[in-house]
Each structure stands twice: as C-alpha cells, then as structure tokens.
Motif scaffolding. Structure first.
Motif, PDB file in Angstrom:
ATOM      1  N   VAL A   1       0.840  -1.207   0.000  1.00  0.00           N
ATOM      2  CA  VAL A   1       0.000   0.000   0.000  1.00  0.00           C
ATOM      3  C   VAL A   1       0.873   1.255   0.000  1.00  0.00           C
ATOM      4  O   VAL A   1       0.632   2.229  -0.733  1.00  0.00           O
ATOM      5  N   GLN A   2       1.947   1.216   0.808  1.00  0.00           N
ATOM      6  CA  GLN A   2       2.848   2.366   0.871  1.00  0.00           C
ATOM      7  C   GLN A   2       3.600   2.545  -0.435  1.00  0.00           C
ATOM      8  O   GLN A   2       3.801   3.680  -0.913  1.00  0.00           O
ATOM      9  N   ASP A   3       4.027   1.407  -1.063  1.00  0.00           N
ATOM     10  CA  ASP A   3       4.731   1.477  -2.353  1.00  0.00           C
ATOM     11  C   ASP A   3       3.829   2.070  -3.427  1.00  0.00           C
ATOM     12  O   ASP A   3       4.276   2.878  -4.270  1.00  0.00           O
ATOM     13  N   ILE A   4       2.561   1.664  -3.405  1.00  0.00           N
ATOM     14  CA  ILE A   4       1.615   2.210  -4.380  1.00  0.00           C
ATOM     15  C   ILE A   4       1.464   3.717  -4.179  1.00  0.00           C
ATOM     16  O   ILE A   4       1.463   4.508  -5.140  1.00  0.00           O
ATOM     17  N   ALA A   5       1.355   4.105  -2.933  1.00  0.00           N
ATOM     18  CA  ALA A   5       1.215   5.531  -2.626  1.00  0.00           C
ATOM     19  C   ALA A   5       2.451   6.307  -3.085  1.00  0.00           C
ATOM     20  O   ALA A   5       2.347   7.402  -3.684  1.00  0.00           O
TER      21      ALA A   5
ATOM     22  N   GLU B   1       2.503   6.451  -6.902  1.00  0.00           N
ATOM     23  CA  GLU B   1       1.523   7.424  -7.389  1.00  0.00           C
ATOM     24  C   GLU B   1       2.012   8.853  -7.166  1.00  0.00           C
ATOM     25  O   GLU B   1       1.835   9.733  -8.016  1.00  0.00           O
ATOM     26  N   ALA B   2       2.646   9.088  -6.020  1.00  0.00           N
ATOM     27  CA  ALA B   2       3.164  10.434  -5.728  1.00  0.00           C
ATOM     28  C   ALA B   2       4.277  10.810  -6.697  1.00  0.00           C
ATOM     29  O   ALA B   2       4.325  11.943  -7.231  1.00  0.00           O
TER      30      ALA B   2
ATOM     31  N   TYR C   1       4.812  13.796 -13.668  1.00  0.00           N
ATOM     32  CA  TYR C   1       3.845  14.243 -14.659  1.00  0.00           C
ATOM     33  C   TYR C   1       3.704  15.771 -14.642  1.00  0.00           C
ATOM     34  O   TYR C   1       3.661  16.426 -15.693  1.00  0.00           O
ATOM     35  N   GLU C   2       3.667  16.319 -13.448  1.00  0.00           N
ATOM     36  CA  GLU C   2       3.559  17.769 -13.328  1.00  0.00           C
ATOM     37  C   GLU C   2       4.792  18.474 -13.919  1.00  0.00           C
ATOM     38  O   GLU C   2       4.686  19.503 -14.601  1.00  0.00           O
ATOM     39  N   MET C   3       5.971  17.935 -13.647  1.00  0.00           N
ATOM     40  CA  MET C   3       7.209  18.504 -14.174  1.00  0.00           C
ATOM     41  C   MET C   3       7.237  18.425 -15.690  1.00  0.00           C
ATOM     42  O   MET C   3       7.649  19.364 -16.382  1.00  0.00           O
ATOM     43  N   MET C   4       6.786  17.272 -16.230  1.00  0.00           N
ATOM     44  CA  MET C   4       6.796  17.094 -17.671  1.00  0.00           C
ATOM     45  C   MET C   4       5.824  18.074 -18.327  1.00  0.00           C
ATOM     46  O   MET C   4       6.110  18.652 -19.396  1.00  0.00           O
TER      47      MET C   4
ATOM     48  N   TYR D   1       6.498   4.354 -13.999  1.00  0.00           N
ATOM     49  CA  TYR D   1       5.739   4.556 -12.762  1.00  0.00           C
ATOM     50  C   TYR D   1       4.367   3.890 -12.859  1.00  0.00           C
ATOM     51  O   TYR D   1       3.885   3.247 -11.924  1.00  0.00           O
ATOM     52  N   GLU D   2       3.751   4.041 -14.007  1.00  0.00           N
ATOM     53  CA  GLU D   2       2.424   3.461 -14.189  1.00  0.00           C
ATOM     54  C   GLU D   2       2.474   1.932 -14.125  1.00  0.00           C
ATOM     55  O   GLU D   2       1.634   1.293 -13.480  1.00  0.00           O
TER      56      GLU D   2
END
Length: 415
Positions: A86-90, A93-94, A100-103, A152-153
């Motif tokens: 769960v933590q790895d997924i979080a 995703e972060a 994504y925002e940087m790109m 990441y996806e």
C-alpha cells in the motif's frame, strides 16, 4: 429299644443339619463382595479410558495451538507485506504525479516558446550538427519523461496486483484461523466435559468404595454372628447327642433280683442324669455359648494405651518402619505402643504373630486396649467401636475405622 434308636437318629439329624447350614451361611458374603469389587473395577477402567481420552485431547490441543501460532505469524507477515505494498503504491503514485507535473511544465514551455526556442538553439549552436544535437536533447528529455511516467504506471499496476494477491491470501489465512479457532473451541469444550467425567468417576469410585466397605463390614458382622450361632448349634447338637447316648445307656442298665420267700421278682432301674448349661437365642433355641473375657493381668488401663496411641494420629505410615513419629507400619505401631508400657511384643513383629499374644477375647467383650487382628493387618481397639492404627501410606495413623473394617481373625488382650 425303639426310643433309644429314635434318640440316636435325632442326634445324627441335628448334627447333619448344622453341617449343611455352615457353607450356606458362608456363601453369601463372597458373592456380594465380588460384585462390589467388580463394580469398582469397572468404574476405574472407565475412568482410565476417559483419562486416556483427556491425554489425547490435550495432545491435539497442543498441536492445534502450534498450528494457530504458526498461522498467526503468517497472517502478521502477510499483513506487513500488504501494508508495505500500500505504501509502495502511494509512493509510486506520488512520484508519478510529481514527474507528470514537471513534464507538463516542460512541455508547456517548449510549446509556448517553440519558435524562439528553435531560433535560440540555432543561434547558440556552433554548427548545424550541434543544433541537431540540441534539438535531439530536448526531444530526449520529453522521451525520458514519457518513459519514466510509463515506468511509474507499470510499477503502480504491478504493486496493485501484488496487493490484491496478498489480500486474497490474507482472506484465506483468516479463514483458516477461524476454522482452527472453531476446532480449538470444540476441543476445549470436549476437554472440559471429559475432565468433568473424570471428577464424576472419582466421586462414583469413592462412593462405591465406601459402600463396599460398609457392606463388607456388615457382611463380616453378619458372618461372625452366623458363625457364632452355628458353632453354638453344633455344640448344642453334640451335647444333646451325648446326653441322649448316656441316657439311653443308663436306661438299658437294670438289676433283677428274686425274692425266694414269696417267689416275687423285683426290678430296680438305675438312671444317670446329665446337666447342661444353656442360654436362649432370639428364636428361643437353647444353645451352648462360650464367652471369652479374661481378667486383666496388669494394672495398665486400656484407656491409657489408647490415649498414648492416639497422640500419634496423622503421622506417616512407612512399611517396615519403627518410628511412631517419622513412620511406622501396622504391626510396628502396636509393638511400639505397648513397648511404652513395658510390654515387650518385639518377638511378634507381624500381624499373624500378634494373633498368638496374650489371651483370647470374644467379640462381644472387646475393651479399650485389646489388639484386633485381621488378615494382614492389626490395630488397637479404642473401646468406642473404632481402632487406632497405622492404616496405610495414603492415610497414615488414624482412629476412625470400625472394628469390622475387615473380617476379624483374632482378638487378644495383653494387659
């Protein structure tokens, strides 16, 4: 002559009848005793079987508890892996969102400043090859961002799949644990029931032994009474036969004399009379009894013997022991108690030998201080219907059992 023959036949009949009755009286007690022993033996066998079942259930519980413990460890470990996933997924995703925002910012800058960007790149380039390299670099940044986003996806999807698998496994482990817990509850209930059955068997066996003891005591009392009555009947029958024989012999002895003066014959009969002391039984049958109640030979009182013996009640029983405080057996107890009063019975250091000491006493004349001998056991009469004795390893020295706790073999008086 007919009268004499009738008397003889009657005497023989009485003796034969007494002989027949004796085994009939003796046959009753063993049957009842055997039945009681069989009942106790059956209860003890059933108790042992239940004890074996308890041991088996205990073993199953131990194994089951080990399984539950192992399963719980697996559940805890699996839960940790789920939490980590769960933590790895979080985190993925972060990171994906940040990248994504940087790109988007870089792409927006490139597209918003596309012309200027190209001119700037061309002007700043040393040659055309350098210009192409710069353009390619810009594109590579875009490609790198795109690959990172894809990575990441993919990682996020992989972690989510792993999390689903862990959650399914967790459900299976929880189901197994629930099943084991249910089984453990069932075994605990079964164990409690079996332990209650054991307690019930202990109660039943104790009750059966007490009933058997009381019944044996009653049978011993009845047997002693019947034996005494039968012996009295035998003695009475023998006395009657003997008296009848003597009476018949006396009746046959006559003297005949002749009076020559008047030719008259006179017959004189001599008769012998036998006197027998008798008592009346409950059924009004006269019997001959012999009551043994010897007079004391010492100044020692039976109550003082009992008082001395009673101060050791509660001390241990030790087979072959000679200490009234540290441990002693039944015959040693009697020998040591009387030793305190200067009466040496050391040459009779077993229950069989103690049947020969002192003077014989009838049951109805038992007094405090008399020695009561049983088969393989011996005690001292308290005068109150019980004996003070070194009873057994489990009970030690006691004073609560009745005179008839076992069939009495002999009663002896040494004071």
């Amino acid at each position: 002559m007919k009268k004499k023959g009738l008397i003889k036949k009657l005497a023989v009949l009485l003796i034969s009848f007494s002989t027949i009755l004796t085994p009939l009286y003796a046959a009753a007690a063993p049957t009842t005793t055997t039945t009681s022993n069989s009942s106790i033996s059956t209860l003890e066998k059933e108790k042992q079987e239940t004890q074996n079942q308890v041991s088996e259930i205990d073993a199953q519980l131990v194994e089951l508890m080990a399984e539950v413990s192992t399963l719980q460890d697996q559940i805890d470990e699996n839960q940790q892996e789920i939490d980590a996933a769960v933590q790895d997924i979080a985190d993925a995703e972060a990171s994906e969102q940040h990248q994504y925002e940087m790109m988007k910012k870089r792409m927006r800058y490139i597209y918003e400043n596309d012309d200027k960007n190209i001119i700037t790149l061309f002007c700043e380039s040393g040659n055309f090859s350098d210009f192409l390299d710069r353009v390619q670099y810009t594109n590579s940044i875009y490609d790198s961002d795109k690959q990172m986003l894809d990575s990441y996806e993919a990682t996020k999807i992989e972690i989510q799949e792993m999390k689903k698998g862990l959650e399914v496994e967790q459900l299976d482990l929880e189901s197994q644990k629930k099943e084991l817990s249910s089984k453990q509850t069932s075994l605990n209930a079964m164990l409690a029931q079996k332990k209650q059955e054991l307690a019930d068997y202990d109660t039943k066996i104790a009750a059966a032994k007490e009933a058997a003891r009381k019944r044996a005591a009653e049978l011993a009392r009845q047997a002693a009474a019947k034996k005494a009555a039968e012996n009295a009947r035998k003695v009475s029958a023998a006395a009657k036969a003997k008296a009848a024989k003597k009476a018949a012999a006396s009746g046959a002895a006559t003297t005949t004399t002749t009076n020559t003066a008047d030719n008259a014959t006179t017959t004189t009969t001599t008769t012998t009379t036998t006197t027998t002391t008798t008592t009346e039984t409950a059924d009004s049958t006269p019997v001959v009894t012999e009551s043994l109640n010897p007079a004391p030979r010492t100044s020692i009182s039976g109550s003082s013997v009992v008082a001395y013996a009673s101060q050791f009640i509660g001390n241990p029983y030790v087979w072959g022991g000679n200490s009234l405080t540290e441990g002693i057996d039944c015959s040693g107890f009697v020998v040591e108690v009387y030793k305190n009063f200067g009466i040496n019975l050391s040459g009779y250091r077993n229950s069989a030998s103690l049947r020969l000491v002192g003077q014989e006493v009838s049951y109805e004349n038992i007094q405090a201080g008399d020695i009561i001998c049983y088969q393989g056991h011996v005690g001292i009469a308290t005068g109150a219907g019980t004996i003070v004795e070194a009873q057994s390893r489990s009970q030690g020295i006691t004073n609560y059992r009745p005179y008839t706790c076992h069939p009495i073999v002999a009663i002896r008086r040494v004071i």
